[in-house]
Design a protein around this motif. Sequence first.
Motif, PDB file in Angstrom:
ATOM      1  N   ALA A   1       2.988   9.776   5.016  1.00  0.00           N
ATOM      2  CA  ALA A   1       3.228  10.910   5.912  1.00  0.00           C
ATOM      3  C   ALA A   1       4.629  11.514   5.747  1.00  0.00           C
ATOM      4  O   ALA A   1       4.952  12.470   6.402  1.00  0.00           O
ATOM      5  CB  ALA A   1       3.024  10.475   7.357  1.00  0.00           C
ATOM      6  N   GLU A   2       5.430  10.972   4.898  1.00  0.00           N
ATOM      7  CA  GLU A   2       6.823  11.423   4.731  1.00  0.00           C
ATOM      8  C   GLU A   2       6.922  12.811   4.183  1.00  0.00           C
ATOM      9  O   GLU A   2       6.225  13.259   3.377  1.00  0.00           O
ATOM     10  CB  GLU A   2       7.565  10.467   3.804  1.00  0.00           C
TER      11      GLU A   2
ATOM     12  N   VAL B   1       0.841  -1.201   0.000  1.00  0.00           N
ATOM     13  CA  VAL B   1       0.000   0.000   0.000  1.00  0.00           C
ATOM     14  C   VAL B   1       0.875   1.251   0.000  1.00  0.00           C
ATOM     15  O   VAL B   1       0.669   2.165  -0.798  1.00  0.00           O
ATOM     16  CB  VAL B   1      -0.960  -0.005   1.212  1.00  0.00           C
ATOM     17  N   LEU B   2       1.871   1.291   0.872  1.00  0.00           N
ATOM     18  CA  LEU B   2       2.769   2.455   0.921  1.00  0.00           C
ATOM     19  C   LEU B   2       3.526   2.630  -0.391  1.00  0.00           C
ATOM     20  O   LEU B   2       3.682   3.749  -0.876  1.00  0.00           O
ATOM     21  CB  LEU B   2       3.752   2.311   2.079  1.00  0.00           C
TER      22      LEU B   2
ATOM     23  N   ALA C   1       1.808   6.551   9.700  1.00  0.00           N
ATOM     24  CA  ALA C   1       2.583   6.387   8.475  1.00  0.00           C
ATOM     25  C   ALA C   1       1.874   7.001   7.275  1.00  0.00           C
ATOM     26  O   ALA C   1       2.504   7.249   6.244  1.00  0.00           O
ATOM     27  CB  ALA C   1       2.858   4.918   8.207  1.00  0.00           C
ATOM     28  N   ILE C   2       0.558   7.236   7.407  1.00  0.00           N
ATOM     29  CA  ILE C   2      -0.188   7.875   6.327  1.00  0.00           C
ATOM     30  C   ILE C   2      -1.010   9.025   6.899  1.00  0.00           C
ATOM     31  O   ILE C   2      -1.349   9.035   8.070  1.00  0.00           O
ATOM     32  CB  ILE C   2      -1.105   6.876   5.574  1.00  0.00           C
TER      33      ILE C   2
ATOM     34  N   GLU D   1       4.498   5.617  -5.457  1.00  0.00           N
ATOM     35  CA  GLU D   1       4.613   5.592  -6.919  1.00  0.00           C
ATOM     36  C   GLU D   1       3.585   6.495  -7.576  1.00  0.00           C
ATOM     37  O   GLU D   1       3.865   7.108  -8.611  1.00  0.00           O
ATOM     38  CB  GLU D   1       4.474   4.160  -7.431  1.00  0.00           C
ATOM     39  N   ALA D   2       2.393   6.596  -6.992  1.00  0.00           N
ATOM     40  CA  ALA D   2       1.339   7.435  -7.577  1.00  0.00           C
ATOM     41  C   ALA D   2       1.681   8.914  -7.461  1.00  0.00           C
ATOM     42  O   ALA D   2       1.358   9.694  -8.344  1.00  0.00           O
ATOM     43  CB  ALA D   2       0.007   7.145  -6.897  1.00  0.00           C
ATOM     44  N   GLY D   3       2.333   9.286  -6.369  1.00  0.00           N
ATOM     45  CA  GLY D   3       2.718  10.679  -6.186  1.00  0.00           C
ATOM     46  C   GLY D   3       1.555  11.612  -5.888  1.00  0.00           C
ATOM     47  O   GLY D   3       1.678  12.821  -6.020  1.00  0.00           O
ATOM     48  N   LYS D   4       0.403  11.036  -5.532  1.00  0.00           N
ATOM     49  CA  LYS D   4      -0.764  11.845  -5.182  1.00  0.00           C
ATOM     50  C   LYS D   4      -1.592  11.048  -4.181  1.00  0.00           C
ATOM     51  O   LYS D   4      -1.430   9.836  -4.058  1.00  0.00           O
ATOM     52  CB  LYS D   4      -1.604  12.171  -6.416  1.00  0.00           C
TER      53      LYS D   4
END
Length: 59
Positions: free
Chosen positions: A58-59, A7-8, A46-47, A13-16
């Motif tokens: 959340a990065e 999931v992460l 984490a999200i 990869e989606a960037g959105k």
Amino acid sequence: MDAKEQVLQAMREAGKPLSAGDVAKATGIDRKEIDKAFAELKKENAIISPVRCKWAPAE
């Protein structure tokens, strides 16, 4: 790789921000597994949810 990692990775990869349905399409994981992963990732901070019903790392 477990569901949380997948999931992460899909989110990065989606960037959105993505909904659970978007993640399911991208990974092929069952929606129930994605919902479980989201719940665990939320507890770990984490999200985040920048848009209603959408999630991003959340990065």
